[in-house]
Design a protein around this motif. Structure first.
Motif, short mmCIF file in Angstrom:
data_model
loop_
_atom_site.label_atom_id
_atom_site.label_comp_id
_atom_site.label_asym_id
_atom_site.label_seq_id
_atom_site.Cartn_x
_atom_site.Cartn_y
_atom_site.Cartn_z
N GLN A 283 0.90 -1.28 -0.04
CA GLN A 283 0.13 -0.03 -0.05
C GLN A 283 0.73 1.27 -0.07
OE1 GLN A 283 -3.61 0.59 -0.17
NE2 GLN A 283 -3.26 -1.27 -1.11
N GLY A 284 2.19 1.19 0.59
CA GLY A 284 2.95 2.23 0.70
C GLY A 284 3.14 2.87 -1.00
N THR A 285 3.90 1.93 -1.53
CA THR A 285 3.88 2.16 -3.35
C THR A 285 2.96 2.84 -3.74
OG1 THR A 285 6.03 0.69 -3.09
CG2 THR A 285 4.79 1.31 -5.29
N GLN B 140 -0.21 3.88 -2.78
CA GLN B 140 -0.57 5.21 -2.46
C GLN B 140 0.40 6.21 -3.06
OE1 GLN B 140 -2.40 6.11 1.42
NE2 GLN B 140 -1.65 8.21 1.15
N ALA B 141 1.45 5.95 -2.84
CA ALA B 141 2.68 7.43 -3.34
C ALA B 141 2.37 7.39 -4.70
CB ALA B 141 3.91 6.91 -2.99
N LEU C 31 -10.79 5.03 -10.78
CA LEU C 31 -10.39 6.13 -10.05
C LEU C 31 -9.13 6.23 -10.01
CD1 LEU C 31 -13.07 5.83 -7.31
CD2 LEU C 31 -13.40 7.52 -9.13
N VAL D 11 -2.40 3.17 -11.15
CA VAL D 11 -2.95 2.77 -9.97
C VAL D 11 -4.33 3.34 -9.75
CG1 VAL D 11 -2.42 3.02 -7.32
CG2 VAL D 11 -0.56 2.52 -8.90
N ARG E 173 -8.11 3.77 -7.12
CA ARG E 173 -8.45 3.89 -5.72
C ARG E 173 -9.70 2.64 -5.53
NH1 ARG E 173 -9.44 9.02 -2.43
NH2 ARG E 173 -10.60 9.84 -4.00
N LEU F 242 3.81 5.84 5.09
CA LEU F 242 3.44 4.87 3.94
C LEU F 242 4.45 3.70 3.49
CD1 LEU F 242 1.50 6.86 2.89
CD2 LEU F 242 2.49 7.10 0.73
N ASN G 113 4.58 -1.06 3.43
CA ASN G 113 5.12 -1.82 2.37
C ASN G 113 6.08 -3.06 2.76
OD1 ASN G 113 4.45 -0.58 -0.11
ND2 ASN G 113 6.61 0.01 -0.76
N TRP H 19 -2.84 15.62 -0.24
CA TRP H 19 -3.56 17.10 -0.20
C TRP H 19 -4.77 17.09 0.79
CZ3 TRP H 19 -3.12 13.40 -4.08
CH2 TRP H 19 -4.18 12.43 -4.26
N ALA I 285 -8.13 1.59 -0.26
CA ALA I 285 -7.02 0.89 -0.54
C ALA I 285 -6.60 1.19 -2.11
CB ALA I 285 -7.42 -0.66 -0.31
N PHE I 286 -5.49 0.86 -2.59
CA PHE I 286 -5.09 1.30 -3.91
C PHE I 286 -4.52 -0.12 -4.38
CE2 PHE I 286 -4.75 4.95 -1.04
CZ PHE I 286 -5.54 5.86 -2.11
N VAL I 287 -4.77 0.00 -5.80
CA VAL I 287 -4.30 -1.34 -6.50
C VAL I 287 -4.23 -0.86 -8.02
CG1 VAL I 287 -6.80 -1.71 -7.20
CG2 VAL I 287 -5.16 -3.67 -6.91
N PHE J 245 -0.40 6.73 -6.58
CA PHE J 245 -1.77 7.20 -6.89
C PHE J 245 -1.49 8.90 -6.62
CE2 PHE J 245 -5.69 8.71 -4.99
CZ PHE J 245 -6.58 8.36 -6.15
N GLU J 246 -0.73 9.23 -5.50
CA GLU J 246 -0.45 10.57 -5.47
C GLU J 246 0.40 11.14 -6.48
OE1 GLU J 246 -0.84 10.50 -0.50
OE2 GLU J 246 1.29 10.35 -1.46
#
Lengths: 447, 492
Positions: free
Chosen positions: A105-107, A109-110, B485, A296, A298, B70, B74, B22, A307-309, A112-113
């Protein structure tokens, strides 16, 4: 060897467990005709300290300490210590592509941002997780446009970075069906769009490829480019080598670009002799199923948590194989993460201010050089790179400065030998890393 | 290891919530010092001027906490074993990160004159020679940006070779065990894929290839050892057949870690191979690149390598642009230079012991294969190379599949193996431990796999519900694809 954990006893026990007598027995499946007959002829293993001395010696013969007044696809910007420090956390650095989202999830979400902040930077809704570099992003964008529009003519500005056009040509070489129409430079330093009006209807273009600011540092007229190519039924692919220009200018998306690609090395990545850098690729939402590379998205987990995928993978090679939109697999993910950290660190306000410093200092050098006898070649506005015609004898000055480890511009005639107006034309670049004192020192040298 | 004494590494721990970027910060903050311009102010004309991007404004500590939190969600190779088949997740040496960041390399502009960058050029020249030595081939280019890019480069060279010979060959033979990048790369060069079906022994058979060969075949793409972890037994014969019909041979170097110092790709007859530095040569994968995908070629293809090429000359080292047959540039500059510094440092750290790295990688894979084959179905029970492929064949009977096994391994503290690949094996579980894992770590992984097999029988719910110890549970991937999304601003 420090990277190999096996003791002699481990090896013996394990060989016994697998029913082999010695390590070489494990390779019995290699037929004699395929075997290597000589030992690996490589230097003997170095200790960490010997290795460090050797690499330090090479780095000392490297170009890292030059004072450079040139961008041309590789930009020197300040990088806060925070950025490589956080990006270097080994949970990020030593992970693979996030195939198992629950532990990535770290990678995810980063990235995705990153996709979000780049979409805001370029003004298009969809951004992928990165391409190898700007040049390959441009080539992939051209292939993408041809898939979308189902046409095989590409209109290419001659003021796109020459290396990028070479990469495009490399990608297109096996495509005997593709026609390239090259747009020349106009007198103001922008791409000359006039030939588009006279193009026969039969060479209906899939896309126009343009770079803004272009290789002369000049902002292109994107609204006019968009109008011309849209009238002809094609897409506008707008590219850039310097994202900081977008700190002060309108977004290519808002000016009519359908696909935006670019080189984002400026966003927190060292120049590194040209790599690794960060290729960007963004597009309008309607084309998202044709964009290459990782995306990526949401979603939620089975308890309803955000969560992100990795998503829309039916575009990709591991699912679609020969029918995939591209063969790309590993991209520049860690560079995207690094750029995300950089964008978070500099912030929107800081980015605008830093872009302003770039513009101010470049204009300061430009004015100083003109006072020193250089002549403006183009009238259109520029950002942190520009072209001037040098006075007689500048080549010798340039060589003298090289001996002082100062790179005072790049001779454009070596890239455009067929354009007589570029004889004695030099490309200069200035970022916030060149102080007023640096610029004044250069001006003293050339005056 | 005594199985009953196995204590899984996976356990509980405090996981902190962290919102999106954000959602943090406020105007007036910044985590970066911005210099005063110190010169007169300039501006853009109104028709060009824009407001700049709407990015959040955070303090330095806010940025540090955001990314540190984050990172804790991982799992990296430094966290635990990462036996992802075909990805060769071997240890990433820390010294190589420091060496790649040396300012002499990191701050070098790629358009500096040759005399300014002798260190960079000398390194690249030596690395090309080392890669030629390791593969047994003639010449190399470091330009491609990652493995698949190296594949594309190789296929562009094969296409250029045939164009130069005036032949319009259109087909490429590809075994059905191949990575998806192979047919995708071939398609980007306009080639049509002809699939070579897998033989009963787990490798492609020369007789099959003979029956598929025509004068339209431009070449063969082969991964060796193949994605079942098996050496292609008929390879020498297959390559002779392809060459005799005028085709060329591209080797996918994804699995090179199995054969360094043991196999000679030059003798085998390979014309071009790419090397994934983030696999065989230990450069970190970074969660999705940057890799580097140097290509190494036979004498036949050397004139077609991308340009410019680094050469040794009377002044030291320089660039040669005079390459009439070259496919041209395939990267904006010269490739992923700072990744290549790490690969170079790795080769110099092991030297001829690279052969031992391959031997231990193969030993580790065979050790796992022998230790699990009583509990997991092994479709090809042959000595394997650097990876072994099991299936969920036995577990399916109790309603548990490969995905469930993988997810349960996460709870026990391991990154799962590659799953459902190669496609020719139903429910594949592809395990590549690499040489980096110690015997104790292998034993712990084996114990975990055995525990999962036992749980599948006794308490399958543990697998079906897994993972439960992670930041998030299993994801709704169907909705993610149906209603994409892709940014924080996209709505449905």
């Amino acid at each position: 060897m420090r990277y190999l954990p096996h003791t002699t006893e481990d090896i013996e026990d394990m060989l016994q467990a697998v029913g082999a007598r010695e390590l070489d027995d494990l390779f019995a499946a290699i037929p004699p005709a395929c075997r290597r007959q000589t030992p690996l002829l490589l230097p003997p293993p170095l200790t960490e300290w010997e290795l460090t001395s050797h690499l330090e010696e090479l780095a000392a013969q490297g170009g890292g300490d030059w004072r450079v007044f040139l961008g041309a696809g590789s930009q020197e910007h300040h990088i806060p210590a925070l950025v490589p420090y956080l990006a270097g956390r080994s949970e990020f650095l030593t992970s693979y592509t996030p195939y198992q989202p629950e532990m990535s999830q770290g990678t995810l979400q980063a990235v995705f941002e990153f996709q979000t902040l780049i979409s805001r930077l370029v003004g298009l809704e969809v951004t992928n997780a990165s391409m190898y570099d700007g040049a390959t992003a441009l080539a992939e964008a051209a292939l993408m446009a041809m898939r979308i529009v189902r046409r095989v003519t590409l209109v290419v500005s001659s003021l796109i970075h020459p290396h990028w056009r070479e990469v495009l040509a490399t990608y297109l070489a096996p495509r005997r069906d593709v026609n390239l129409v090259v747009l020349p430079a106009a007198a103001d330093g922008r791409t000359d769009l006039s030939s588009l009006d006279s193009m026969p209807a039969s060479c209906a273009p899939a896309a126009m490829l343009i770079q803004s600011p272009n290789i002369f540092g000049v902002f292109e007229n994107l609204p006019a480019s968009a109008k011309a190519i849209h009238t002809a039924g094609g897409l506008l692919i707008s590219s850039f080598t310097e994202p900081f220009a977008l700190g002060l200018s309108k977004t290519p998306g808002s000016l009519g670009a359908d696909i935006v690609c670019g080189e984002a090395q400026s966003l927190g990545l060292p120049q590194g002799f040209g790599g690794p850098t960060l290729g960007l690729m963004s597009c309008a939402r309607e084309y998202m199923r044709q964009i290459p590379g990782r995306l990526v998205g949401r979603t939620t987990d089975l308890e309803g948590n955000q969560a992100f995928v990795l998503t829309l993978s039916t575009r990709e090679q591991h699912i679609r194989r020969s029918k995939a939109v591209s063969n790309i697999c590993s991209n520049a993910g860690h560079c995207a993460l690094t750029a995300g950290i950089f964008m978070a660190a500099i912030g929107g306000d800081g980015f605008r201010k830093m872009a302003r410093v770039n513009l101010d200092r470049a204009e300061y050098l430009k004015a100083g050089l003109i006072r020193a006898g250089f002549a403006p070649l183009f009238s259109a506005p520029t950002f942190n790179e520009f072209v001037l015609k040098a006075p007689a004898g500048f080549a010798a000055v340039h060589r003298r400065l090289c001996r002082k480890r100062i790179l005072a511009g790049f001779p454009l005639a070596s890239w455009y030998p067929d354009l007589p107006e570029l004889k004695d034309a030099w490309l200069f670049g200035v970022t916030e890393t060149r102080t007023k004192a640096d610029i004044d020192a250069l001006l003293r040298e050339v005056t | 290891m005594n199985e009953s004494s196995f204590v899984p590494a996976g356990t509980r721990g405090l996981v902190l919530r962290e919102g999106l970027l954000w959602e943090k910060g406020k105007p007036g903050r910044s985590a970066m010092s911005i210099p005063e311009s110190g010169v007169p102010s300039a501006s853009l004309p109104d028709d060009l001027a824009g407001p700049g991007p709407d990015w959040p404004n955070l303090s330095e500590q806010e940025v540090a906490r955001h990314y540190t939190r984050l990172s804790t969600w991982n799992f990296g190779l430094d966290t635990g074993m990462y036996p992802l088949g075909s990805c060769t997740m071997k240890y990433n040496p820390k010294i190589n990160e420091i060496l790649a960041a040396l300012p002499g390399f990191a701050r070098a502009h790629p358009l500096l004159p040759d005399e300014a960058v002798q260190g960079e050029l000398r390194l690249m020249h030596a690395l090309e020679e080392y890669l030629a030595e390791i593969t047994g081939l003639a010449a190399a280019s470091l330009q491609p940006g990652a493995g698949a890019h190296g594949e594309l480069c190789g296929m562009l060279m094969i296409a250029a070779y045939h164009r130069n010979a005036g032949s319009g060959r259109t087909k490429i033979l590809i075994p059905d065990t191949s990575h998806g990048t192979n047919p995708a790369s071939a398609a980007m060069c306009g080639f049509e894929e002809v699939k070579i079906p897998l033989g009963p022994g787990g490798y492609m058979e020369a007789a099959t290839v003979r029956s598929l060969l025509t004068d339209e075949v431009a070449g063969l793409m082969v991964t060796n050892p193949n994605t079942l972890g098996l050496f292609e037994s008929d390879l020498a014969d297959v390559i002779s057949l392809v060459h005799d019909r005028g085709g060329l041979v591209y080797a996918d170097g994804a699995n090179l870690n199995a054969i360094m110092g043991y196999a000679d790709l030059g003798r085998i007859g390979v014309d071009v191979v790419h090397i994934n530095t983030h696999k065989t040569l230990s450069t970190p994968h970074g969660g999705g690149g940057p890799g580097a995908g140097p290509v190494v070629v036979s004498r036949t293809l050397a004139p077609y390598l991308p340009g410019p090429r680094v050469v040794k000359n009377e002044n030291g080292y320089g660039w040669n642009h005079d390459l009439p047959l070259s496919i041209g540039r395939i990267h904006g500059f010269y490739g992923q230079f700072r990744v290549l510094v790490r690969a170079y440092a790795y080769i110099l750290s092991l030297g001829p012991e690279l052969k031992k790295a391959s031997a231990l990688a193969v030993l580790n894979a065979n050790y796992i294969k022998e230790s699990l084959k009583d509990l997991y179905e092994l479709p090809f029970d042959r000595p394997c190379m650097h990876e072994c492929v099991f299936t969920d064949g036995r577990q399916k009977a109790v309603g548990v599949n490969t995905l469930d096994i993988a997810k349960r391994l996460i709870d026990l503290g391991f990154h799962p193996p590659t799953i459902y690949f190669p496609l020719v094996v139903n429910g594949a579980i592809m395990i590549e431990p690499t040489e980096s894992e110690s015997r104790e770590e292998l034993d712990a992984f084996i114990a975990a796999m055995r525990q999962v097999a036992r749980e599948a029988e006794e308490n399958p719910d543990l697998l079906l519900q897994a993972p439960t110890a992670t930041k998030v549970r299993r994801l709704d991937e169907v909705s993610a694809a149906r209603h994409p999304l892709l940014t924080g601003d996209m709505l449905y």
